[in-house]
Design an enzyme around this catalytic site. Structure first.
Site, short mmCIF file in Angstrom:
data_model
loop_
_atom_site.label_atom_id
_atom_site.label_comp_id
_atom_site.label_asym_id
_atom_site.label_seq_id
_atom_site.Cartn_x
_atom_site.Cartn_y
_atom_site.Cartn_z
N GLU A 289 38.78 29.09 34.62
CA GLU A 289 39.86 29.57 33.75
C GLU A 289 39.93 31.06 33.99
O GLU A 289 38.95 31.77 33.80
CB GLU A 289 39.54 29.29 32.27
CG GLU A 289 39.07 27.88 31.95
CD GLU A 289 40.10 26.82 32.21
OE1 GLU A 289 41.30 27.16 32.26
OE2 GLU A 289 39.71 25.65 32.40
N CYS A 323 43.08 36.34 27.10
CA CYS A 323 43.71 35.88 28.35
C CYS A 323 45.13 35.45 28.08
O CYS A 323 45.98 35.45 28.96
CB CYS A 323 42.90 34.74 28.94
SG CYS A 323 42.28 33.66 27.67
P1 NAD Z 1 34.91 39.12 34.46
O1 NAD Z 1 35.57 38.35 35.55
O2 NAD Z 1 34.67 40.54 34.65
O3 NAD Z 1 33.49 38.45 34.10
C1 NAD Z 1 33.39 37.08 33.77
C2 NAD Z 1 31.97 36.62 34.04
O4 NAD Z 1 31.73 36.66 35.44
C3 NAD Z 1 30.89 37.49 33.40
O5 NAD Z 1 29.85 36.67 32.93
C4 NAD Z 1 30.41 38.34 34.55
O6 NAD Z 1 29.07 38.78 34.40
C5 NAD Z 1 30.50 37.33 35.68
N1 NAD Z 1 30.57 37.94 37.02
C6 NAD Z 1 31.08 39.13 37.38
N2 NAD Z 1 30.97 39.31 38.72
C7 NAD Z 1 30.39 38.18 39.19
C8 NAD Z 1 30.01 37.74 40.48
N3 NAD Z 1 30.21 38.48 41.57
N4 NAD Z 1 29.43 36.52 40.58
C9 NAD Z 1 29.24 35.75 39.50
N5 NAD Z 1 29.57 36.11 38.25
C10 NAD Z 1 30.14 37.31 38.11
O7 NAD Z 1 35.79 38.84 33.14
P2 NAD Z 1 35.64 39.48 31.69
O8 NAD Z 1 36.03 40.91 31.77
O9 NAD Z 1 34.34 39.11 31.08
O10 NAD Z 1 36.75 38.67 30.90
C11 NAD Z 1 38.10 38.99 30.97
C12 NAD Z 1 38.82 38.12 31.97
O11 NAD Z 1 38.64 36.74 31.66
C13 NAD Z 1 40.32 38.34 31.93
O12 NAD Z 1 40.82 38.30 33.24
C14 NAD Z 1 40.82 37.16 31.12
O13 NAD Z 1 42.17 36.84 31.32
C15 NAD Z 1 39.90 36.08 31.57
N6 NAD Z 1 39.82 34.99 30.61
C16 NAD Z 1 40.48 33.84 30.90
C17 NAD Z 1 40.48 32.79 29.99
C18 NAD Z 1 41.21 31.52 30.26
O14 NAD Z 1 41.02 30.56 29.51
N7 NAD Z 1 42.05 31.44 31.27
C19 NAD Z 1 39.79 32.94 28.79
C20 NAD Z 1 39.10 34.13 28.55
C21 NAD Z 1 39.13 35.15 29.46
#
Ligand code: NAD
Length: 528
Positions: A289, A323
């Site tokens: 997501e 999101c």
């Molecule tokens: P992010 O992508 O920065 O981080 C998400 C997760 O990924 C965290 O646990 C982070 O530690 C991990 N991560 C980061 N780099 C990684 C890597 N190289 N390998 C593996 N894991 C890694 O997102 P965020 O800032 O925590 O959240 C905001 C984002 O999430 C926004 O883009 C938002 O739209 C999206 N979001 C989407 C939904 C949905 O249902 N579509 C819901 C909530 C948030």
């Protein structure tokens, strides 16, 4: 099968009318503070584990002088150990009758609900959500778990008798778990979305290694503890913390991983997806997501006050860090000026400040990176011919220790400008205009994302056109409580199209659990 009836929903809207929440939430703020400043371990195979690489400090976005705790800087080595523990526990967990797993997940929902004020207070401190949004998230998490329990029951544990084609042959379809899932969660719904992915995997018989975001490992830890307290064996669920990149490398390449459930940004999601496909020796399920750039369309036939209210709630709820946040608005030319006037008057009245305060609607953004992203967006909008209709400031003087910014409306940017296309994840809305609904739909669809979209119009024909032609997964018409936001488990399955989601099956929807299982056809031939 008897399906348990669901209790009354506690949502943002019901909370606004409930005065009894305030003393309980305020008491919980004090209670939660007692847990600050401690050193918190990872939990692998039921053991508390401290990382040799050290710890990281978790500070509150509402005031960075508040130290919430120290969490472990886990590395790939811990990811490996956690995957092994989850693998060792898979057989016993998947062998348990599905009805037992359902009962345990329901028990977890009950505990979450009982602790709703503590958890909400922690969410406020950890990610800066105001009290209404924080309490609503906790209730959403409990409802999410109950909904999955209900879906398991409605589908009889996904065991289904099939046709008899040959005399004497009895066949059934059985959906069975894949194995060990790596669950990676984002900061903005640290309880509800992590809970959804974890319990989606667990209730269907999989085991889990849970790596929460480093911005919100505390709420995640409480979720882990609740699941174990509910009776889910430690080791079936494992909790690891640390930088995403070290875990990402292990999760994508380790053959023990049967599937990945990720919620976060598109960039990280796509990277994991590519790595997972290229490093595993056969295709494995990948649920992602991801982000979006969500449009609202306001036609000349809209109730403009309702539309402006919907945009305010959709764009600035949790400071634009959903999101589903409304981040683009397309308004029909003839009503543009009137709409903007109403919108501005509403945005100017929004209370920005400490999210612990009852009156606050918009708290801080999550961190310095988000704060700077906001400042850069405002500067770029001004530089490229945009007009700042409201907001555009960072009130550092009044609130020096947190990441506070004002809800912003920008007009006059070209339709293909970067700020009309990229997800910013801060309280920033760009307004454009249109002459025909076709033009509005074309502009709204001109994006690589496809999560949520809304329309405001009193004309059912226009609403019908919108639903038919909009390329987004979660769509709303005339929603005053949030033009593009406010999905609830069991009501609005929440899943994105295009770059917003990998599978097209929504969180909190009837098809979500299917993704955690594969089908086995079982045929028994009767003795002749
Ligand atoms: P992010 O992508 O920065 O981080 C998400 C997760 O990924 C965290 O646990 C982070 O530690 C991990 N991560 C980061 N780099 C990684 C890597 N190289 N390998 C593996 N894991 C890694 O997102 P965020 O800032 O925590 O959240 C905001 C984002 O999430 C926004 O883009 C938002 O739209 C999206 N979001 C989407 C939904 C949905 O249902 N579509 C819901 C909530 C948030």
């Amino acid at each position: 099968m008897q399906v348990t009836s669901e209790p009354k929903k506690v949502t943002y809207v019901t909370l606004l009318a409930d005065e009894s929440i305030h003393p309980r939430y305020e008491e919980a703020l004090k209670q939660v503070e007692k847990d600050f400043g401690r050193h918190y371990p990872m939990h692998i195979g039921g053991r508390q584990v401290f990382a040799s690489a050290g710890e990281f400090e978790l500070r509150s976005p509402l005031d960075s002088s508040i130290l919430l705790g120290y969490f472990q800087k886990g590395t790939a080595e811990f990811a490996r150990k956690a995957l092994e523990a989850a693998n060792e526990n898979f057989e016993s967990w998947s062998d348990r009758p599905w009805t037992e797993r359902v009962a345990l997940v329901r028990k977890a929902a009950e505990i979450i609900e009982k602790r709703q004020f503590y958890l909400a207070a922690l969410i406020t401190y950890e990610v800066g959500k105001n009290r209404y949004e924080a309490i609503a998230e906790v209730n959403e998490a409990a409802d999410m778990l109950r909904y999955y329990a209900r879906v398991m029951e409605e589908n009889h544990g996904y065991v289904r008798p099939m046709d008899r084609i040959v005399p004497g042959e009895n066949s059934k379809s059985v959906l069975r778990p894949h194995g060990v899932w790596a669950v990676v969660s984002p900061f903005n719904f640290p309880l509800a979305l992590a809970g959804s992915m974890i319990c989606g995997a667990l209730i269907t018989g999989n085991t889990v290694v849970f790596k929460p975001t480093s911005e919100a490992p505390f709420t995640a830890l409480k979720l882990y503890e609740i699941l174990v307290e509910a009776g889910i064996p430690a080791g079936v669920i494992n909790y690891v913390t640390g930088p995403g990149s070290s875990f990402g490398a292990e999760f994508t390449s380790n053959p023990l991983v049967a599937g990945i459930a990720f919620t976060g940004s598109k960039d990280v999601g796509m990277q994991l997806y590519r790595d997972f496909v290229s490093k595993q020796s056969y295709p494995k399920p990948f649920i992602a997501e991801m982000g979006s750039k969500n449009p609202a369309i306001v036609t000349a036939k809209a109730d403009l006050d309702k539309a402006a209210e919907g945009v305010v709630k959709g764009a600035y709820g949790y400071g634009g860090q959903k999101c589903s946040a409304t981040s683009r608005v397309y308004v029909e030319r003839g009503v543009r000026e009137d709409f903007l006037k109403i919108l501005k008057s509403k945005v100017d009245k929004i209370v920005v400040g400490d999210p612990r305060q009852k009156a606050t609607f918009v708290g801080p953004v999550i961190d310095d990176k988000a704060f700077k992203k906001y400042q850069r967006a405002v500067e770029q909008a001004k530089r490229d011919g945009g007009k700042i209709l409201a907001g555009g400031e960072a009130p550092k003087a009044q609130l020096p220790k947190g990441y506070y910014v004002t809800p912003t409306v920008v007009t006059g940017l070209p339709p293909d400008h970067r700020l009309m296309k990229e997800e910013l994840f801060v309280p920033f809305v760009a307004v454009d205009e249109f002459k025909t609904l076709d033009e509005a739909l074309e502009k709204a669809n001109q994006t690589e994302f496809g999560l949520t979209a809304g329309v405001f119009s009193k004309d059912p024909k226009e609403v019908g056109e919108f639903f038919k032609n909009i390329n987004f997964g979660v769509t709303y018409a005339n929603r005053k409580g949030g033009a593009t936001t406010g999905a609830w488990p069991g009501a609005q399955p929440f899943g994105g199209w295009k770059g917003s989601g990998a599978t097209g099956k929504g969180v909190g929807g009837p098809y979500y659990l299917l993704q955690f299982m594969h089908e086995q056809a079982q045929t028994i031939v009767e003795d002749s």
